[in-house]
Design a protein around this motif. Structure first.
Motif, PDB file in Angstrom:
ATOM      1  N   VAL A  26       0.839  -1.150  -0.104  1.00  0.00           N
ATOM      2  CA  VAL A  26      -0.063  -0.024   0.139  1.00  0.00           C
ATOM      3  C   VAL A  26       0.771   1.370   0.030  1.00  0.00           C
ATOM      4  N   PRO A  27       1.792   1.466   0.989  1.00  0.00           N
ATOM      5  CA  PRO A  27       2.555   2.609   0.901  1.00  0.00           C
ATOM      6  C   PRO A  27       3.404   2.606  -0.483  1.00  0.00           C
TER       7      PRO A  27
ATOM      8  N   LEU B 258      -7.470   3.446  -6.526  1.00  0.00           N
ATOM      9  CA  LEU B 258      -7.025   3.154  -5.155  1.00  0.00           C
ATOM     10  C   LEU B 258      -8.077   3.843  -4.192  1.00  0.00           C
ATOM     11  N   MET B 259      -8.468   5.212  -4.472  1.00  0.00           N
ATOM     12  CA  MET B 259      -9.357   5.942  -3.434  1.00  0.00           C
ATOM     13  C   MET B 259     -10.701   5.187  -3.592  1.00  0.00           C
ATOM     14  N   SER B 260     -11.154   4.528  -4.547  1.00  0.00           N
ATOM     15  CA  SER B 260     -12.242   3.802  -4.729  1.00  0.00           C
ATOM     16  C   SER B 260     -12.316   2.689  -3.876  1.00  0.00           C
ATOM     17  N   LEU B 261     -11.344   1.910  -3.892  1.00  0.00           N
ATOM     18  CA  LEU B 261     -11.135   0.777  -3.126  1.00  0.00           C
ATOM     19  C   LEU B 261     -10.955   0.892  -1.863  1.00  0.00           C
TER      20      LEU B 261
ATOM     21  N   CYS C  16     -14.340  10.046  -1.033  1.00  0.00           N
ATOM     22  CA  CYS C  16     -15.382  10.512  -2.044  1.00  0.00           C
ATOM     23  C   CYS C  16     -14.716  12.019  -2.675  1.00  0.00           C
ATOM     24  N   VAL C  17     -14.497  12.848  -2.002  1.00  0.00           N
ATOM     25  CA  VAL C  17     -13.600  13.952  -2.668  1.00  0.00           C
ATOM     26  C   VAL C  17     -12.559  13.816  -3.520  1.00  0.00           C
TER      27      VAL C  17
ATOM     28  N   ILE D 219     -13.581   0.546   3.478  1.00  0.00           N
ATOM     29  CA  ILE D 219     -14.292   1.449   4.485  1.00  0.00           C
ATOM     30  C   ILE D 219     -15.725   1.196   4.812  1.00  0.00           C
ATOM     31  N   THR D 220     -16.384   1.167   3.968  1.00  0.00           N
ATOM     32  CA  THR D 220     -17.897   1.007   3.721  1.00  0.00           C
ATOM     33  C   THR D 220     -18.470  -0.353   4.134  1.00  0.00           C
ATOM     34  N   ALA D 221     -17.788  -1.219   3.486  1.00  0.00           N
ATOM     35  CA  ALA D 221     -17.715  -2.693   3.893  1.00  0.00           C
ATOM     36  C   ALA D 221     -17.340  -2.947   5.407  1.00  0.00           C
TER      37      ALA D 221
END
Length: 147
Positions: free
Chosen positions: A54-55, A81-84, A120-121, A89-91
């Motif tokens: 990830v980093p 990556l931000m969508s994943l 989301c931003v 987080i949502t899951a």
């Protein structure tokens, strides 16, 4: 400077800052980052590899956003990556009661709702950057010598 060029510069700069900051925070507190990943019910089996991947991916994306020829790929990578991260987080919020945060630094202090909004931003910023860059590239002649 055209407005779209300025917007592209701001979008890329914000993403670069985010990814360098996030990767640095994770690497500087690597033990806690890896431990948080190992506590996640969804990704615990992959914690060892993800702690490094990830980093590394975040830093690679930041470099891609700096290099004009790789900027579009960097924006797509940022978007993905931000969508994943947002889906993860949502899951976690929907399916588990104990949610470890492995974000690092100031991002770790956000509430989960704020974190989802923040992500989301950045997803929207990356999508806007993709749109602007693709629009700009469509306007360029394919073979400048023939134009």
């Amino acid at each position: 400077m055209k407005k779209s060029n300025m917007a592209m510069g701001i979008i890329c700069t914000l993403n670069i800052i985010l990814f360098i900051y996030a990767a640095s925070a994770k690497l500087l507190d690597f033990y806690n980052f890896q431990f948080s990943l190992s506590e996640s019910p969804f990704i615990a089996p992959f914690a060892g590899i993800l702690a490094w991947a990830v980093p590394a991916i975040e830093l690679i994306i930041a470099v891609m956003l700096v290099i004009p020829g790789l900027r579009l790929a960097g924006l797509y990578a940022s978007f993905i990556l931000m969508s994943l991260f947002t889906v993860y987080i949502t899951a976690m919020l929907l399916f588990t009661s104990d949610i470890p945060c492995s974000c690092g630094g100031v991002l770790e202090e956000m509430s989960w709702g704020t974190h989802i909004l923040f992500n989301c931003v950045f997803v929207a910023l990356s999508a806007w950057g993709i749109y602007l860059l693709r629009k700009k590239r469509r306007m360029l002649p394919i073979l400048p010598a023939l134009a």
